[in-house]
Design an enzyme around this catalytic site. Sequence first.
Site, short mmCIF file in Angstrom:
data_model
loop_
_atom_site.label_atom_id
_atom_site.label_comp_id
_atom_site.label_asym_id
_atom_site.label_seq_id
_atom_site.Cartn_x
_atom_site.Cartn_y
_atom_site.Cartn_z
CD GLU A 85 -7.31 6.59 6.75
OE1 GLU A 85 -6.66 5.56 6.54
OE2 GLU A 85 -7.00 7.70 6.29
CE LYS B 253 -5.74 3.31 9.27
NZ LYS B 253 -5.35 3.49 7.85
NE ARG C 218 -0.33 3.71 11.77
CZ ARG C 218 -1.00 4.33 10.84
NH1 ARG C 218 -2.31 4.25 10.78
NH2 ARG C 218 -0.39 5.06 9.93
CD GLU D 164 -0.33 8.33 1.03
OE1 GLU D 164 0.22 7.91 2.07
OE2 GLU D 164 -1.56 8.37 0.88
CD GLU E 218 -3.02 1.08 2.22
OE1 GLU E 218 -3.50 -0.05 2.45
OE2 GLU E 218 -3.45 2.12 2.75
CG ASP F 258 -2.03 11.01 5.77
OD1 ASP F 258 -1.08 10.47 6.38
OD2 ASP F 258 -2.73 10.41 4.95
CE LYS G 90 -0.74 8.61 9.48
NZ LYS G 90 -1.13 8.45 8.07
NE ARG H 145 -7.08 13.81 7.91
CZ ARG H 145 -6.81 13.09 6.83
NH1 ARG H 145 -7.66 13.11 5.82
NH2 ARG H 145 -5.73 12.36 6.74
CG ASN I 297 -5.14 0.29 6.11
OD1 ASN I 297 -5.76 0.74 7.07
ND2 ASN I 297 -4.57 1.07 5.22
CD GLU J 47 2.80 6.38 11.15
OE1 GLU J 47 2.12 6.20 12.18
OE2 GLU J 47 2.41 6.04 10.02
#
Lengths: 692, 692
Positions: free
Chosen positions: B298, B294, B331, B405, B172, B377, B372, B348, B215, B399
Amino acid sequence: MRSGRAAGTHTGTSDPCWLGPATTAFLRGRQVSLLAEGPIADTLRLELATAVGPAGAVGGDPSCEPALVLARHDLLAGAVGVTGPLRRAADAAAGLGEEGFALVGDGSTAAVVATGERGLLHGYFHLLRSAATAGSHEVLPTLETVQEPALPVRMINQWDNTSAGDHLGSVERGYAGDSIFFSDGRIVQDRRRISDYARLLASVGINAVSINNVNVHPAAVRLLTDGLPDVADVARIFRGYGIATYLSVSFASPIVLGDLPTADPGDESVVAWWAGVAEGLYREIPDFGGFVVKADSEGRPGPFDYGRDHVDGANLIAGALRPFGGRVFWRCFVYDHRQDWRDRSTDRARAAYDHFAALDGRFADNVVLQVKCGPMDFQVREPVSPLALAMAETNTVVEFQITQEYTGQQIDLCCLLPQWHEILTFDVSGEQLPGDTLASALARRGRVTASSGVCAVSNVGDDANWTGHKLAQANLYGFGRVAWDPALSAREVLGEWTALTFPDATDLHETLIELQMGSWGTYEMYTAPLGVGWMVTPHTHYGPAVDGYEYSKWGTYHFADRDGLGVDRTVATGTGFAGQYPKAWAERYEHVETCPDELLLFFHHVPYSHLLHSGTTVIQHIYDTHVEGARRVVEMRDLWRSLEGRLDEASWTNVMERLERQVNSAREWRDQVTTYFFRKSGVPDRNGRVVH
Amino acid sequence: MRSGRAAGTHTGTSDPCWLGPATTAFLRGRQVSLLAEGPIADTLRLELATAVGPAGAVGGDPSCEPALVLARHDLLAGAVGVTGPLRRAADAAAGLGEEGFALVGDGSTAAVVATGERGLLHGYFHLLRSAATAGSHEVLPTLETVQEPALPVRMINQWDNTSAGDHLGSVERGYAGDSIFFSDGRIVQDRRRISDYARLLASVGINAVSINNVNVHPAAVRLLTDGLPDVADVARIFRGYGIATYLSVSFASPIVLGDLPTADPGDESVVAWWAGVAEGLYREIPDFGGFVVKADSEGRPGPFDYGRDHVDGANLIAGALRPFGGRVFWRCFVYDHRQDWRDRSTDRARAAYDHFAALDGRFADNVVLQVKCGPMDFQVREPVSPLALAMAETNTVVEFQITQEYTGQQIDLCCLLPQWHEILTFDVSGEQLPGDTLASALARRGRVTASSGVCAVSNVGDDANWTGHKLAQANLYGFGRVAWDPALSAREVLGEWTALTFPDATDLHETLIELQMGSWGTYEMYTAPLGVGWMVTPHTHYGPAVDGYEYSKWGTYHFADRDGLGVDRTVATGTGFAGQYPKAWAERYEHVETCPDELLLFFHHVPYSHLLHSGTTVIQHIYDTHVEGARRVVEMRDLWRSLEGRLDEASWTNVMERLERQVNSAREWRDQVTTYFFRKSGVPDRNGRVVH
């Protein structure tokens, strides 16, 4: 293993759609007579046997006073004692073409007479339709009609991939489940759904089907080789319903399948290769229809790869098919799909005409050009394709899209019949000359070789109800009907469909028809405004993304800035696309004063303050239509909710669930589009509604 | 079949990255001595044997005047005749922690002394680094250093899926091919790439790795069951390099794997289930690291599903691991991912702090919160996460994302070391107190249980060069190095990497360092301006789409209209996010006058005419930086082209190909962003450049 199942029965495991048991109730227990032989007659015999049931009988002798006679005209010629409806039908059927029929009923008996088997099949299904619309569930209808199809080609294109691993799943742009034709790279072994589908298509007069995706993925080439016996069996099923089977093939097949170094139309070995393929095919399937080819389009191989033109490419394959009576359908969806959005001089709308119009008269007589109905790609609103209006010397089919790629994906209700009616009755010259509709122009072309007409991309999949959204069945039904008779109004067709589909809910028929009739207009209201199109989520094409295709390579722009929006396609200052039309239309589209409101942004870039013929400004129109469109969806949803218990449970639940999603989608469209244009224009809504 | 291959060798079939043969050339033919035992010592012995080659020797006796001695401190204690570098290193190593080392070299001999095996391994790799940066390809370097890691946890997270059919392929957000860990639903049988990877990670001081995607897809649960022997073998490989192995697990595992009806932390059977799983794991892998979770993120399951909070959830799993010394990394990427874009009150950016800050002090001591580095993100520019600055009583790892990405996906060159340096040296209080960097704050927290530090998402895949873009190897290298010593500057780290990676191109080292140093700033210039973020293509996250996330559910908006843009996150008039920071920062971010330019649009909605501290307006800044950023990419490309023949062919070709693509991407970014804002603002470029 081939399916041993006869073509003429259906399973009842899937939704019978508009051919439920009630539609043949008036034949139950009756004596009927069939005078015909051949595969279609075999199908008809099984149809009739099912309809009359154990208490009835299907015989060959019309003299024993049957309730219904279906007879081929030549077999009746010597018969004595032919009287009543049968006599009248026989007289009327003289000289009809192979698909035509005469149908006469006096309330107690009925007769269908045709010169060919297919005419009998069409006549039979017309009888069911007539009975349903007359409300004659139990008695034979009274009627007298002689029909022939207005257009010789009435074709369905499947965009089915042979394996699930293919691009976008097993049906490209399919919204009703997986393919009914393919699984795991080959044709399905259980062919009952295919047979049921053939019956549905035949019942509305479809006479040709291509069974695999025009984007021919590598796994699909084996349909021409070790998959051929399976294709032959599918062709056998369709043959029983009077439908010719076609395959989509890649122009590069000689390389992919034949191990040739080239697919150049000018190469002898390529010519020989196609001839060999055709010979092999017709040995297995003597009445095989031919090929559909998407060449030089969206990355597909084609004659351009060899410095040849489309005449070279199409005639190459046509040449191989000609000895066997086959045809090649050559798609005209050719445009630059790697356009630079910075380049305002290139216009995708021009592309089909620019590529093909000058080639008129040079194509072989078994080439059929397949032209999308609009110049772009099945948007909710486009002008009619100027290429469809040109090329008087070339066989042409106009392509429609039953699957709702850009029109709600069978989540949103959008009955496309009014759109198709507008297109098929489009005034070609723009001068209101009598008999000058697009459909009649196609029919005139068709008279040369009987190879013009219409085709459409199917909306079916393996969902129990075939089309995902129950009411989307009407689009499939309706396409066949308007292909048969383009003069039929959307309301007439919906009347038939509704009566056939919901025979027990006669009190709701008007409501259901109204719901469908308004749905296209409603969908147009809450999506891209005034013909500009393309404000959809990239790739999926469902839901709003106003700038989703604005900076893309696809040639799909609205050019909205803080002052205005729209695409200048005029001859005077724009891309010149408007000039591709016959003179009267070219002039009408060229000027904002005469351009119809609904296409204004397709042809013109105007300020937000531009006053429409409707009397409102462009920006206020955007606000108003989006609010109103979303409101109408809520109204549809509420109306449907009120129908609970008054329709069969499965249909009601299915549509209810879709309408709930449509309410959300329409709200999203409304809010994103209005917000986008408010943020850009700064013009407040005159009606003071909240814009985010 | 388990791999019979020892952990300590590498294959040479893949790019050796920064550990090519030249890096050990100074040991070739030498006598070396190793005084240590255990799996890491075994690895070291093989490393040394490879380095000295057939003409050298690896022994245990340091008295025969070896060129290099690596010795565990306790084994040296009784040894006589210890002099020179070994003596000095032994003295310096007294009292070091298990990972620390003392390294002394006088140019002809060198010694590494440590209290633990891992210290020896770190010291050995530091010697290679020191030799390379000193240019000592052939001679032992002169140096004297004592080192301990600044942060106890230095972890790598793989986002590898167990099967290719999983979401987004087998890694991913991976841009360097498929997983090196998994194929066809299980751990690969050929584990040479895993071993090579362990060596690369160990060489930069990484001491923990989680091998599967956070995930956790259904197929991955079998890692805890029939896949466990394979996991144990992977753990064996990593053990040889001093790296602990972790697994990502689903909070719903008791349901998915255990057939329990619930995963409720308050349920006894759930507690017992986790305890049983831990027991089974530690029976196979006694030094297993623990789990990464996690949860409630999400769409993943979590304690919220049962009305519990994150303390309940994390402590549940921590309780199961505690008897065995394991840890759970929990997380904090918890936010509403179904936000309504119309709702401007939800932010957010606030979410992690709002969810976790109040829970400080309540987590078990083997829970590590994984935060994070920024509040959103991994955008190219964000403020430091306020949650990372809070929670003094809770183990925390910050993190980072090595995989690019949102920063060019290893197509665009974007060396992230300057970004990470800024974050790790961030002044926590905002008052410039001594020793008050984020890294030191983490180190202070870490002292309680040695469980704080940093982690990062890997950028490797099965591409021959591991990272897709050759120069992206520097990000992997550099993450380990700054995790070890956050005080290292980006330039220092790049100096090491360049010297190690391109030992034969010493004349180009400065050029290569400069190229990397400027690349983050360049990437920032041509993408989303002034900290606003998110103007990327939905889903793929590569390339521009200014409105791509503007009307989405993801909480990612820029609110651009015809007058201005940016997100008001002030306490006074906005979402209040600025108030989550320590006072000095909160005040600085609250006001446009004091907010740093590069974060202006993250914290404020301003008109296009707003004057930046740089002296230019926001709109002109957008035009200028995008034009300049794209120009710099062309310059980088041209520079690289001029290096042809001066670097190894594979590296040059790889980077050249990527830079060509980056030129196109940067041009697209420049033109879409400038056009978007010109169309919206109507303000012409002061410099008169063409905006489309």
